[in-house]
Design a protein around this motif. Structure first.
Motif, PDB file in Angstrom:
ATOM      1  N   PRO A  49       0.815  -1.222   0.000  1.00  0.00           N
ATOM      2  CA  PRO A  49       0.000   0.000   0.000  1.00  0.00           C
ATOM      3  C   PRO A  49       0.847   1.269   0.000  1.00  0.00           C
ATOM      4  O   PRO A  49       0.434   2.279  -0.580  1.00  0.00           O
ATOM      5  CB  PRO A  49      -0.807  -0.114   1.306  1.00  0.00           C
ATOM      6  N   ALA A  91      -5.443  -1.572  -2.342  1.00  0.00           N
ATOM      7  CA  ALA A  91      -4.351  -2.407  -1.845  1.00  0.00           C
ATOM      8  C   ALA A  91      -4.786  -3.860  -1.701  1.00  0.00           C
ATOM      9  O   ALA A  91      -4.032  -4.787  -2.032  1.00  0.00           O
ATOM     10  CB  ALA A  91      -3.845  -1.866  -0.511  1.00  0.00           C
ATOM     11  N   ALA A 157      -2.638   0.514   4.427  1.00  0.00           N
ATOM     12  CA  ALA A 157      -3.290   1.329   3.395  1.00  0.00           C
ATOM     13  C   ALA A 157      -4.059   2.491   4.015  1.00  0.00           C
ATOM     14  O   ALA A 157      -4.045   3.607   3.486  1.00  0.00           O
ATOM     15  CB  ALA A 157      -4.223   0.455   2.564  1.00  0.00           C
TER      16      ALA A 157
END
Length: 295
Positions: A49, A91, A157
């Motif tokens: 991410p 992600a 993320a």
């Protein structure tokens, strides 16, 4: 193997109390999470991410807020500049086809074969553990890793998305607006669905692990099967078989971002994972129950 060792393995298992079983699970989970290999896998998952967020930030530097229709899978990336929460969905969509199942395949493939290779398997089977209880504990440990790995991706993320992009109300795939709190709830639900999508992979890896005494061979075979199945899932001539591949409905989690939620593919995915767990879990139990333990 000496006669004493044979007597130990063939001795009837005593009935352990629930606290002993919980202690075995905690011990297995702690050992798994302390391995450098496991920490490296989690580190790679957490880095994905970050790389996506930085790439999107650089790509849109100096431009206005990004647009996009927010379609399924990687198309969520078009919405990240509008709302950092979409980095969570992007992600998970980016890691689910390869990184997440590879990590789970490594842990599951090493579960039994790794113990046999290290020469510790027969000692784990000393009463009151028993083969069935040990196999279930290994699978529960792998499932715990599935959940942890998915949450690591989601948490990384969310942190990167909050740092690099604005947060707030978000627009669903259907075009409706939902609050940031509801969006967080859906992100958590998506993470749980992604973790559940890996249960079939975990059962497959555990079965492969019972077939060999080499941890490396079990891990390589499991990861190889994952790659092969996903390649086959992209071949048009195999369209009749593709709905039965464990990876076919993985990206159906995007339907949780519809309003109302579209449940058909989500339910098919969970049913398919349950089928793989039943089939390969039973195969692993049958194989491990009759396996000649020499290490």
């Amino acid at each position: 193997m000496s006669r004493a060792d044979v007597a130990v393995l063939d001795a009837p298992a005593a009935r352990p109390n629930p606290l002993w079983t919980l202690g075995l699970f905690r011990s297995e989970l702690a050992i798994t999470l302390r391995r450098w290999r496991t920490l490296a896998l989690l580190g790679v998952l957490a880095a994905v991410p970050v790389l996506i967020g930085i790439a999107v930030r650089i790509e849109t530097q100096g431009d206005g807020p990004g647009g996009g229709d927010g379609g399924g899978g990687p198309a969520f990336i078009a919405q990240i500049t509008n709302n950092g929460l979409f980095l969570v969905f992007t992600a998970l969509a980016a890691t689910l086809p390869f990184f997440l199942p590879m990590a789970v395949g490594v842990v599951a493939g090493d579960a039994i074969a790794g113990e046999a290779n290290a020469g510790t398997l027969r000692y784990l089977l000393v009463a009151p553990a028993g083969r069935t209880r040990l196999l279930l504990t290994k699978y529960a440990t792998t499932m715990a890793f599935c959940l942890l790995a998915t949450l690591v991706v989601a948490a990384s993320a969310l942190a990167v998305g909050a740092l690099l992009f604005p947060l707030g109300d978000l627009t669903t795939i259907s075009g409706t607006r939902i609050s940031f709190t509801e969006g967080l709830g859906r992100a958590l639900l998506i993470a749980l669905v992604v973790a559940a999508s890996l249960t079939g992979t975990a059962a497959l890896g555990l079965f492969v692990s019972t077939l060999t005494n080499s941890g490396i061979a079990a891990m390589a075979t499991t990861v190889g099967l994952l790659i092969t199945v996903q390649i086959m899932d992209q071949i048009p001539q195999l369209h009749a078989l593709q709905p039965y591949f464990f990876s076919h409905y993985w990206l159906s989690f995007a339907d949780l971002m519809r309003d109302p939620v579209y449940w058909d593919d989500l339910v098919k995915n969970l049913e398919l994972q349950a089928l793989y767990v039943a089939v390969f879990g039973s195969a692993a139990w049958a194989r491990f129950g009759t396996k000649d333990i020499t290490a």
